[in-house]
Design a protein around this motif. Sequence first.
Motif, short mmCIF file in Angstrom:
data_model
loop_
_atom_site.label_atom_id
_atom_site.label_comp_id
_atom_site.label_asym_id
_atom_site.label_seq_id
_atom_site.Cartn_x
_atom_site.Cartn_y
_atom_site.Cartn_z
N THR A 32 4.84 37.74 49.97
CA THR A 32 4.13 39.02 49.90
C THR A 32 2.67 38.83 50.29
O THR A 32 2.08 37.76 50.09
CB THR A 32 4.19 39.59 48.48
N TRP A 33 2.09 39.85 50.87
CA TRP A 33 0.67 39.84 51.22
C TRP A 33 0.04 41.16 50.79
O TRP A 33 0.44 42.23 51.26
CB TRP A 33 0.45 39.65 52.72
N LEU A 34 -0.90 41.07 49.87
CA LEU A 34 -1.66 42.22 49.42
C LEU A 34 -3.14 41.88 49.56
O LEU A 34 -3.55 40.76 49.31
CB LEU A 34 -1.34 42.57 47.97
N PHE A 35 -3.93 42.88 49.95
CA PHE A 35 -5.37 42.65 50.09
C PHE A 35 -6.09 43.21 48.88
O PHE A 35 -5.51 43.98 48.08
CB PHE A 35 -5.90 43.29 51.38
N THR A 36 -7.34 42.83 48.73
CA THR A 36 -8.14 43.32 47.60
C THR A 36 -8.44 44.80 47.81
O THR A 36 -9.15 45.17 48.74
CB THR A 36 -9.45 42.52 47.48
N GLY A 37 -7.90 45.62 47.00
CA GLY A 37 -8.03 47.08 47.09
C GLY A 37 -7.11 47.71 46.06
O GLY A 37 -6.46 47.01 45.27
N THR A 38 -7.03 49.02 46.06
CA THR A 38 -6.17 49.70 45.09
C THR A 38 -4.71 49.59 45.52
O THR A 38 -4.40 49.29 46.68
CB THR A 38 -6.56 51.17 44.95
N ILE A 39 -3.83 49.85 44.57
CA ILE A 39 -2.40 49.85 44.90
C ILE A 39 -2.10 50.93 45.93
O ILE A 39 -1.32 50.70 46.87
CB ILE A 39 -1.57 50.08 43.61
N ALA A 40 -2.73 52.09 45.81
CA ALA A 40 -2.52 53.15 46.78
C ALA A 40 -2.94 52.71 48.18
O ALA A 40 -2.26 53.00 49.16
CB ALA A 40 -3.30 54.40 46.35
N GLU A 41 -4.07 52.02 48.28
CA GLU A 41 -4.54 51.56 49.59
C GLU A 41 -3.60 50.53 50.18
O GLU A 41 -3.38 50.50 51.39
CB GLU A 41 -5.94 50.99 49.46
N ASN A 42 -3.03 49.67 49.34
CA ASN A 42 -2.09 48.66 49.84
C ASN A 42 -0.81 49.30 50.36
O ASN A 42 -0.27 48.87 51.38
CB ASN A 42 -1.77 47.66 48.73
N ILE A 43 -0.34 50.33 49.70
CA ILE A 43 0.86 51.01 50.19
C ILE A 43 0.54 51.80 51.46
O ILE A 43 1.29 51.79 52.43
CB ILE A 43 1.43 51.94 49.10
N ALA A 44 -0.61 52.46 51.47
CA ALA A 44 -1.01 53.28 52.62
C ALA A 44 -1.26 52.44 53.86
O ALA A 44 -1.35 52.99 54.97
CB ALA A 44 -2.26 54.09 52.28
N TYR A 45 -1.37 51.13 53.71
CA TYR A 45 -1.57 50.24 54.85
C TYR A 45 -0.43 50.36 55.86
O TYR A 45 -0.58 50.06 57.05
CB TYR A 45 -1.68 48.80 54.36
N GLY A 46 0.73 50.84 55.38
CA GLY A 46 1.90 50.94 56.25
C GLY A 46 1.81 52.06 57.26
O GLY A 46 2.55 52.04 58.26
N ARG A 47 0.97 53.05 57.02
CA ARG A 47 0.87 54.15 57.98
C ARG A 47 -0.53 54.72 57.99
O ARG A 47 -1.06 55.12 56.95
CB ARG A 47 1.88 55.26 57.64
N GLN A 48 -1.14 54.74 59.14
CA GLN A 48 -2.50 55.25 59.25
C GLN A 48 -2.51 56.75 58.99
O GLN A 48 -1.69 57.50 59.51
CB GLN A 48 -3.05 54.95 60.65
N GLY A 49 -3.47 57.16 58.17
CA GLY A 49 -3.60 58.59 57.86
C GLY A 49 -2.68 59.08 56.78
O GLY A 49 -2.55 60.30 56.58
N ALA A 50 -2.03 58.18 56.07
CA ALA A 50 -1.11 58.59 55.00
C ALA A 50 -1.88 59.23 53.85
O ALA A 50 -2.97 58.79 53.48
CB ALA A 50 -0.33 57.39 54.49
N THR A 51 -1.33 60.30 53.29
CA THR A 51 -1.95 60.99 52.15
C THR A 51 -1.47 60.36 50.85
O THR A 51 -0.51 59.58 50.82
CB THR A 51 -1.62 62.47 52.17
N LEU A 52 -2.11 60.75 49.76
CA LEU A 52 -1.70 60.24 48.45
C LEU A 52 -0.28 60.69 48.13
O LEU A 52 0.50 59.94 47.52
CB LEU A 52 -2.67 60.70 47.36
N ASP A 53 0.08 61.91 48.52
CA ASP A 53 1.45 62.38 48.27
C ASP A 53 2.46 61.51 49.01
O ASP A 53 3.54 61.21 48.48
CB ASP A 53 1.59 63.84 48.72
N ASP A 54 2.12 61.11 50.25
CA ASP A 54 3.02 60.23 51.01
C ASP A 54 3.17 58.89 50.30
O ASP A 54 4.27 58.33 50.21
CB ASP A 54 2.47 60.00 52.42
N VAL A 55 2.06 58.39 49.78
CA VAL A 55 2.08 57.11 49.09
C VAL A 55 2.95 57.19 47.84
O VAL A 55 3.78 56.31 47.57
CB VAL A 55 0.64 56.66 48.74
N VAL A 56 2.77 58.25 47.07
CA VAL A 56 3.52 58.41 45.83
C VAL A 56 5.01 58.56 46.12
O VAL A 56 5.86 58.00 45.41
CB VAL A 56 2.99 59.62 45.03
#
Length: 656
Positions: A495-519
């Motif tokens: 696994t690779w996670l960067f220093t940031g919030t959990i939401a930011e780490n999940i949102a890394y998969g798609r540029q411009g993803a909203t919080l609803d998309d992440v959730v």
Amino acid sequence: MSAAGPAGGRAAPLPMGPRSGGPHAVTPGAKPMEFGRSARRLLRSLAPERVAVAGGLVLTVLTVGLTALGPLVLGRATDVIFTGAVGQGLDPGLSRTQHVDALQDQGRTELADMLAAMPDVVPGQGVDTTRLGQVLLVALGLYLGAWAFGYLQGLVTTGLVQRTVNRLREQVEAKLGRLPLAHVDRQSRGDLLSRVSNDIDNLSQVLQQTLGQLVQAILTIIGVLAMMLWISPLLALIAVVTVPVAALVTAVIAKRAQPQFVEQWARTGTVNGHVEEMYTGHALVKVFGRQAHAARVMQEENDALYRATFRANVISGLIQPAMMFISNLNFVAIAVVGGLRVAAGAISLGDVQAFIQYSRQFTQPMTQVASMMNMLQSGVASAERVFEVLDGPEMSPEPTDPPVPSPLRGRVEFQDVRFRYRPDTPLIDGLHLVAEPGRTVAVVGPTGAGKTTLVNLLMRFYELDGGRITLDGVDIAQMDRRDLRRSIGMVLQDTWLFTGTIAENIAYGRQGATLDDVVEAARVSHVDRFVRTLPDGYDTVVEEDAGNLSAGEKQLITIARAFLADPTILVLDEATSSVDTRTEVLVQQAMAALRQRRTSFVIAHRLSTIRDADVILVMDRGAIVEQGSHAELLRAGGAYAELHASQFAAAVDPVD
């Protein structure tokens, strides 16, 4: 189980722990440094700063010019004082010529010659304070002007150096993105990090401290030499005699010091590599009780760095004392000969004073240049290490008009694929494989069979040695890598996670993803259930190395990231290896829904995770030895059935 060597005896024992850099690490001091070529290349890196370099050069010339005029003007002030002192002691009733004749008659020829060489002496008149004040004001103006131009030159030099280093960092960053994975895999991560951080920092410091000073020192030598020749060619000749001696001494010492600086920075990279390995694997070091061994290796590498640094600085440190000794000999010779010339009336006292100042100004920049040689050698050694990164191999260039399958269905075909990591070690030879859109292809086999290699080839992390891989009929070698990789979602065992919030780490998969998309992605991948229990929820900051999350939680987050990317092709390389059995069932259900519209490659050791795969490929030594569904392969009683039995049988025979 015993290991046999090539001759059939017992193999030599393996080293008890990791060595910094691994087998591909750079050997310190193995390659002699090409100082001249690297220095010229470093200077060429200043080309975009031509205007700033020219401006700094003009300011340096003005600074040196005004500074060079200062001693000459102060020499005139000395002449005014000395002339007044001599004139005050003479009989005002006689002219200067009469005093000279009287001294000649008395046999005091040396004093007569000296007085004859002082046309400004007025018998009975003391120091001309008005003229002295004017001369001193001129000297003050010269030195103030030199200070102002020197300050501006420092500002210009600082700006051009920092901009140059900034461009170099950008070039290195861009280069790292173009390095093929095969090249990166052969490097020590610690050494590579040392090159792009420590070596660039050292280069920045060296350029900042030496660039402006070196140019100023060279121009000072030229300007001061011109003034000395104008005052007295004889004294100038005495001063210049020491130049080849000083140059020879500097060259001899620098030649011996240069290899030590090369080894110093290579050893620095080795130490950084060891520290990086021990830090990232500190838990394993403690589990296996290897703290003492790690400390011993660190001590050995650190001692080697100490010795290289000590030798480099001791040898290069001999330059400045040697230059000071030569400078003092030069000063004594000028003082003696200058005094004799004043007594003979061939030169004024003020000119001798000015010349002595010039001799100091002449030898001082030479000493500065010599003392800067150790920094220059250190900086060029670092520059060469950075240039080695910039000169590394690059991935093949992207095509100018790459084809893109449209619409993207996800049919993947391996056609007579051949690949090997090492030229003399075959791995995959003549592989054929078709993955139809929407189907799940599972790949199983023993360690080293080539399972992960298939994924690396599909992602174009490595290029094929033969054959081709097509995506919807388009050769992926002709596609833009970004277009190819945007269509593939990947979840790795590591696994690779960067220093940031959990939401930011999940949102890394798609540029411009909203919080609803992440959730939504987190809910489908069962991340939401444990994130809700955290005090800060999705705003929880992932610490360095994700130490505040369990291994299973980290892997679930990477799965959620892949869900959010919504790829056409899904690659799961042991993606559920770190989750518990209950979570694995939930994730498998979610993945089953995710795979309905996607071509999926699942690499697994636990056969329970691939029972529902459409096609199971059994690989061994880079070849597909069996393929079929779970039930078909069990009925065949081949390699897959043996793997299945080894995992689910009540007991297994010991392995010889």
